[in-house]
Design an enzyme around this catalytic site. Structure first.
Site, PDB file in Angstrom:
ATOM      1  N   ASP A  69       0.844  -1.190   0.000  1.00 59.37           N
ATOM      2  CA  ASP A  69       0.000   0.000   0.000  1.00 59.37           C
ATOM      3  C   ASP A  69       0.883   1.245   0.000  1.00 59.37           C
ATOM      4  O   ASP A  69       1.653   1.481   0.930  1.00 59.37           O
ATOM      5  CB  ASP A  69      -0.884  -0.041   1.250  1.00 59.37           C
ATOM      6  CG  ASP A  69      -1.895   1.078   1.259  1.00 59.37           C
ATOM      7  OD1 ASP A  69      -1.527   2.189   0.844  1.00 59.37           O
ATOM      8  OD2 ASP A  69      -3.033   0.844   1.673  1.00 59.37           O
ATOM      9  N   THR A 102      -3.274   4.841  -3.957  1.00 65.47           N
ATOM     10  CA  THR A 102      -2.269   5.681  -3.303  1.00 65.47           C
ATOM     11  C   THR A 102      -0.904   5.525  -3.953  1.00 65.47           C
ATOM     12  O   THR A 102      -0.104   6.445  -3.907  1.00 65.47           O
ATOM     13  CB  THR A 102      -2.171   5.328  -1.818  1.00 65.47           C
ATOM     14  OG1 THR A 102      -2.039   3.920  -1.703  1.00 65.47           O
ATOM     15  CG2 THR A 102      -3.384   5.773  -1.084  1.00 65.47           C
ATOM     16  N   THR A 103      -0.635   4.363  -4.527  1.00 69.99           N
ATOM     17  CA  THR A 103       0.643   4.195  -5.204  1.00 69.99           C
ATOM     18  C   THR A 103       0.626   4.935  -6.534  1.00 69.99           C
ATOM     19  O   THR A 103       1.558   5.660  -6.866  1.00 69.99           O
ATOM     20  CB  THR A 103       0.928   2.707  -5.480  1.00 69.99           C
ATOM     21  OG1 THR A 103       0.619   1.976  -4.303  1.00 69.99           O
ATOM     22  CG2 THR A 103       2.356   2.479  -5.845  1.00 69.99           C
ATOM     23  N   ASP A 400      -8.927  -1.094   1.508  1.00 72.47           N
ATOM     24  CA  ASP A 400      -8.901  -0.493   0.167  1.00 72.47           C
ATOM     25  C   ASP A 400     -10.123  -0.924  -0.637  1.00 72.47           C
ATOM     26  O   ASP A 400     -10.783  -0.104  -1.273  1.00 72.47           O
ATOM     27  CB  ASP A 400      -7.642  -0.943  -0.602  1.00 72.47           C
ATOM     28  CG  ASP A 400      -6.436  -0.122  -0.220  1.00 72.47           C
ATOM     29  OD1 ASP A 400      -6.546   0.647   0.760  1.00 72.47           O
ATOM     30  OD2 ASP A 400      -5.393  -0.245  -0.887  1.00 72.47           O
TER      31      ASP A 400
END
Lengths: 535, 553
Positions: A69, A102-103, A400
């Site tokens: 994450d 988020t990456t 997520d």
């Protein structure tokens, strides 16, 4: 950073601790900032996509976490550099708003900065670059909206939601079980969702972890799970048709808050005091019992004396239930929290189908499951897994997935993943660049290149040749006018993401592009860095 | 022979640093220049940002006053610049960079005169005279908007806010934010326009355009105890009770002690304490309050009590928010509930708790006496939002000023050039040294358009020549020509392209810059005392006054 010299060549002391400060100006400042931010993005880029790798992070206390994450990785890296920190916050703000992607957002920002660096070297004014990025961003967002598709979240037993959850879970360590976990996440969200208002309160989904077993054992409990057991081992392990009494006062003689002293002068008085204390316990248990409750949950502890009495009166009880659990149980069972024994009334009791103590594996750990609650507005996902690290990572992954489903309930428009959406936007932005007459044209073109960086990175992580596969996908998108062609990461033989059913939410993609552009613009606007020397 | 020599007179303490005379003035001017150079590149719509790291905190800003403040300037003369920037910030809120630059430029122009031996006082007099003329002319040039129709006036305010936002990070969304800012200021009482009544709340996450205006008060959900979630989260026309009172089961007096003689009395004490808190809660409920807000904590007992009675409560509400709620809802903050009067309750159209990003916010909307507004700012990173907040603050101040002063001038360096032209023209009619000095004042004014052009990457010499020519042609057309950062020619009529600023900003900037320049010019001696002995000696030796046994911690 001496700023000025007088006629004799002596430097002025103008700023405090002038000698120990460092100043970088102009191109030097841009480059240093961009390189620092790029370093962060490069770290993350190998985590992108279904074949992305995990990072192992060791905290100062020696705790090890393994995760994929993006926001967790950058958070635990404890980055010092101020510009790099901006990327950390970027990732976290994506996490706060969307919960997924988020990456991707950090990688995109890194690609944009990389492009900006080349443009700066060519002598472009940084603000022209950021203007160009901004205009390109608008075009990309508009295009995303045109290629997005509305999906029917109800159809086919919420198949679309499950697919979207699977996409989110695909890149994680639990990807083998993504379908099962996806289903769990979808059911959990739908249980607590208010479909009319399109609102999901994630506080109502509790995620509980327990090491042991395997990830397959993860299950959804339509009720609440608390990590507590009955206060006395001989109490019944299961209560059917439970009437729950939620107490926030201890099973103890009440104490005044004012400092007090009891002076006992005679043996008789002592006896009286003792009797009175005993009487308190009896009264308490009686009050609970009289109200019709058949189980008591207490936020505080209780005396052994009380414990014994409770057992004798066949009143199962649980002690030290945490405040947040008390609140959840109250919500789920319709109970009212009772602050003292005198106020117990039958109406204030909560109702649940069953309260059961369950045991896991061979370890002697027990948990309480409260099921079939009166108003099932709270659910728990119990995650099992071989080790603490896996369990933690699974928890993050499910979080997520839950976020993705929530976003889909809010806004049911999707785009296709696998880099197809980015490619489609890149093509559109390139076309737009040709229409622009001013210097921004170059920046807009670079923006398109940066967008292509995402599918490139995906392909690279999957062991494909990035350049060939992106070029192929791009030419097919153009030829067939089909914005759904992406990178076949899973090697399923098709590059049409609709067939592969890789769904991503429109809101997440939009947010990614907007946030990344915003941060890049901010970094490009800094032309002067004044910092302590060790910067 | 030696006994007839004058004895050395020690006037100052040893180590005192003195410097005086002309060289001192020149040296001060150099120092000021060095500081002004730092902020120079932030001016104008193409101005850049500075990143300043102080300890663990990083600030990214474009605001002159903020940057100068964070630089920690210690040079005594250069500190004057920091002070005028701050005063400009306090007085007008915007134009801090231009004030600093102008002061530095005035000094730079004065430097050759000082070096050539003109008495500083003559320069000062010349500057004062020039300032007087410039201010007079500024008044004449400015455009009065007070007679405009309300819509037109609003339009003007929007334009002014946009001009203020031009140079900031928010420049690309200036339409959106100018609308937000003007609406917020319009909510205020037009007679007072208290800046404190516009709250700005920062929530990370989301895009900047997700920011919104609440015509009332918004604050972050406070810490809550178990039971809070069972309270209703939405009311229409609620009765709001504002308290400065702790609602918790606690000892009434600190350090009080009770002595109980008989075991039976024990229960009475316990009951008495419960009765006290229940009595308070009961009064609130009986009075009909639906929302209870307190500056002090509201305990779990009270939370659950209110939840049972469908009342919303929030404890530990920050002081400023509570005051804003008071203003917005028309309620009064009570310090006791004894004799609680429903008349002290406030009300609003709608109360709601909503999710904003990762946080939950309490919103009080449609307040009857809406004299307050709250802007909820969204954005990617913490520093981004902080800078956005500073920018909005500038815009709010500008709009406020505009609201009050009703006079505007065109920006983009146009007004400075026009004043410069006028002063040059005037200088020709003067005899004596003043002529030179008024001329240099006029030249110094040109620094603003020149820097704007330079920062935008334009050829400043060419632009300045074009502008001077336009202004020299005179009349109404030439008057408002300023720097155009977008067009190919580099110059345009900034009045018709809506780069507007309140004339007050310019007025204040001219005044304080001239004052600062004059102040620095009139200093011909600096006496710098060495750092007091105690300061330097105390540190290595610890505290000498103490006996050695004081080492124990």
């Amino acid at each position: 950073m001496s700023l000025a010299f007088d006629d004799y060549g002596r430097p002025y002391i103008i700023l405090r601790d002038q000698g120990s400060k460092k100043r970088m100006k102009g191109l030097e400042a841009y480059k240093s900032n961009i390189l620092a931010a790029k370093a962060v993005a490069n770290t993350l880029s190998s985590s992108l996509g279904p074949k992305g790798m995990d990072k192992m992070l060791v905290s100062p206390d020696g705790d090890v976490s393994v995760t994929n994450d993006g926001s967790i990785i950058v958070e635990k890296m404890e980055i010092q550099h101020p510009t790099a920190k901006l990327l950390v916050e970027l990732s976290q703000s994506q996490d706060a708003e969307i919960g997924d992607g988020t990456t991707g957002v950090v990688v995109l920002a890194g690609k944009l900065l990389e492009q900006a660096l080349t443009l700066l070297d060519k002598g472009n004014h940084p603000l022209k670059i950021s203007d160009g990025f901004d205009r390109a961003c608008d075009v990309a967002i508009k295009h995303l909206e045109t290629i997005s598709e509305e999906i029917d979240i109800q159809a086919n037993e919420h198949e679309a939601l499950i697919q979207a959850a699977c996409t989110a879970l695909g890149s994680k360590v639990v990807s083998k079980r993504k379908r099962e976990l996806g289903k769990i996440a979808v059911t959990a969200v739908l249980d607590v969702a208010d479909l009319a208002r399109k609102d999901v309160n994630l506080d109502l989904i509790k995620i509980q972890t327990k090491t042991g077993g395997s990830v397959e054992d993860t299950r959804l409990i339509s009720g609440i799970l608390i990590d507590k057991d009955m206060s006395h081992p001989q109490m019944p392990k299961e209560v059917k048709e439970a009437k729950i009494c939620l107490l926030t006062c201890p099973f103890e003689p009440p104490k005044p808050k004012t400092k007090h002293n009891i002076n006992i002068s005679s043996a008789e008085d002592y006896k009286k005091l003792y009797q009175q204390e005993q009487q308190y316990f009896v009264d308490m248990v009686k009050l609970v019992k009289d109200s019709g409750a058949n189980i008591a949950l207490c936020q505080w502890g209780f005396d052994d004396e009380a414990n014994h009495l409770l057992l004798q009166n066949e009143l199962p009880a649980v002690r030290w239930v945490s405040g947040t659990d008390v609140e959840l149980i109250a919500m789920a069972t319709g109970a009212r929290i009772i602050p003292r024994f005198q106020e117990i009334t039958p109406e204030k009791l909560g109702k649940a189908g069953s309260v059961k103590e369950v045991q896991f594996g061979t370890s002697n750990e027990r948990m309480l499951v409260i099921e079939n609650c009166q108003c099932t507005k709270a659910v728990t996902i119990l995650i099992r897994g071989g080790s603490q690290m896996i369990v933690d990572e699974a928890k993050r992954s499910i979080h997520d997935a839950i976020c993705v489903i929530r976003n889909l309930i809010k806004d049911n428009r999707i785009v296709y993943g696998g880099g197809s959406a980015e490619l489609a936007c890149a093509i559109q932005v390139l076309q737009y660049a040709d229409e622009v007459s001013s210097v921004e044209q170059y920046a807009i073109r670079s923006f398109a290149d940066a967008l292509e960086g995402i599918p490139c990175c995906l392909a690279d992580n999957c062991g494909l040749n990035p350049i060939t596969s992106v070029a192929q996908a791009k030419s097919r998108q153009l030829q067939e006018n089909n914005p759904r062609i992406g990178i076949d990461c899973m090697e399923l033989g098709t590059t049409d993401m609709k067939e592969q059913r890789i769904y991503e939410t429109l809101s997440s993609k939009k947010q990614q592009i907007q946030l990344a552009t915003q941060v890049v613009k901010m970094i490009l606007k800094i032309d002067d860095v004044i910092a302590p020397d060790d910067y | 022979m030696s006994q007839f020599l004058q004895p050395t007179i020690l006037l100052l303490r040893e180590g005192t640093d003195t410097s005086q005379g002309r060289a001192q003035i020149v040296s001060n001017i150099n120092a000021v220049q060095a500081v002004a150079d730092v902020v120079k590149s932030t001016l104008g719509p193409r101005g850049m940002d500075k990143m300043i790291q102080t300890g663990p905190k990083v600030t990214i800003s474009n605001d002159g006053a903020t940057i100068l403040n964070l630089l920690e300037v210690v040079h005594p003369a250069a500190r004057v610049l920091v002070d005028i920037a701050k005063s400009q910030d306090d007085e007008v809120g915007d134009g801090t960079t231009s004030t600093t630059l102008l002061a530095a430029e005035l000094l730079k122009e004065a430097k050759p005169f000082i070096e050539e031996g003109i008495h500083p006082q003559i320069v000062i007099q010349g500057y004062r005279k020039a300032l007087e003329l410039a201010l007079e002319k500024l008044e004449g040039f400015s455009i009065n908007i007070s007679r405009d129709a309300p819509e037109e006036k609003r339009d003007t305010l929007l334009k002014c806010a946009q001009t203020a936002l031009n140079s900031k990070l928010l420049a690309n969304t200036k339409q959106f934010f100018s609308e937000l800012v003007v609406s917020a200021v319009e909510k205020l009482d037009p007679n007072i326009l208290d800046r404190d009544l516009i709250g700005i709340k920062n929530v990370t996450g989301g895009s900047v355009t997700d920011s919104f205006l609440v015509d009332g008060v918004a604050f972050k959900k406070t810490f809550s105890y178990a039971g809070f979630e069972q309270q209703p989260k939405r009311f229409e026309n609620p009765k709001i009770c504002l308290l400065n009172l702790e609602l918790e089961l606690k000892s009434e007096k600190e350090n009080a002690e009770i002595r109980i003689e008989k075991p039976e009395e024990y229960q009475q004490i316990v009951d008495a304490e419960w009765a006290l808190i229940y009595e308070k809660l009961d009064i609130i409920v009986k009075a009909g309050a639906q929302i209870v807000l307190s500056k002090l904590p509201i305990g779990d007992l009270a939370t659950q009590y209110f939840a049972d009675r469908n009342i919303f409560c929030a404890g530990r509400v920050p002081q400023e928010d509570l005051l804003r709620v008071q203003k917005a809802t028309g309620g009064q903050i009570q310090t006791t509930v004894n004799g609680l009067n429903p008349e002290t309750f406030g009300t609003c159209g709608l109360f709601e708790e909503v999710q904003v990003g990762a946080e939950r916010y309490n919103l009080f909307k449609n307040c009857p006496q809406s004299r307050t507004a709250t802007i909820v700012l969204r954005g990617g990173a913490e520093q981004f939002i902080q800078e956005a907040e500073r920018s909005l603050n500038d815009a709010i101040m500008i709009v406020r000023r505009c609201f009050k002063a009703n006079k505007i001038v065109a920006g983009g360096g146009a007004i400075e050039l026009e004043l410069s032209r006028y002063l040059r023209h005037y200088a020709r009619s003067v005899t004596g040294k003043t002529q030179y000095i008024v001329n240099s004042f006029a030249k110094a004014l040109e620094v603003i358009p020149r820097t704007i052009a330079e920062n935008a990457g334009l050829n400043s010499i060419e632009i300045m020549n074009k502008l001077r020519q336009r202004h020299a042609q005179g009349g109404e057309e030439g008057r408002w020509y300023g720097v155009d950062i977008n067009g190919a020619s580099g110059v345009c009529d900034t009045h018709s392209s809506f780069v507007w600023e309140p004339s007050l900003v310019k007025r204040n900037a001219l005044c304080s810059a001239t004052e600062a320049a004059c102040a620095i010019l009139s200093i011909d001696e600096t006496v710098k005392n060495p750092k007091s002995d105690q300061d330097t000696k105390m540190k290595p030796r610890g505290q000498p006054g103490r006996p050695p046994m004081g080492m124990r911690r």
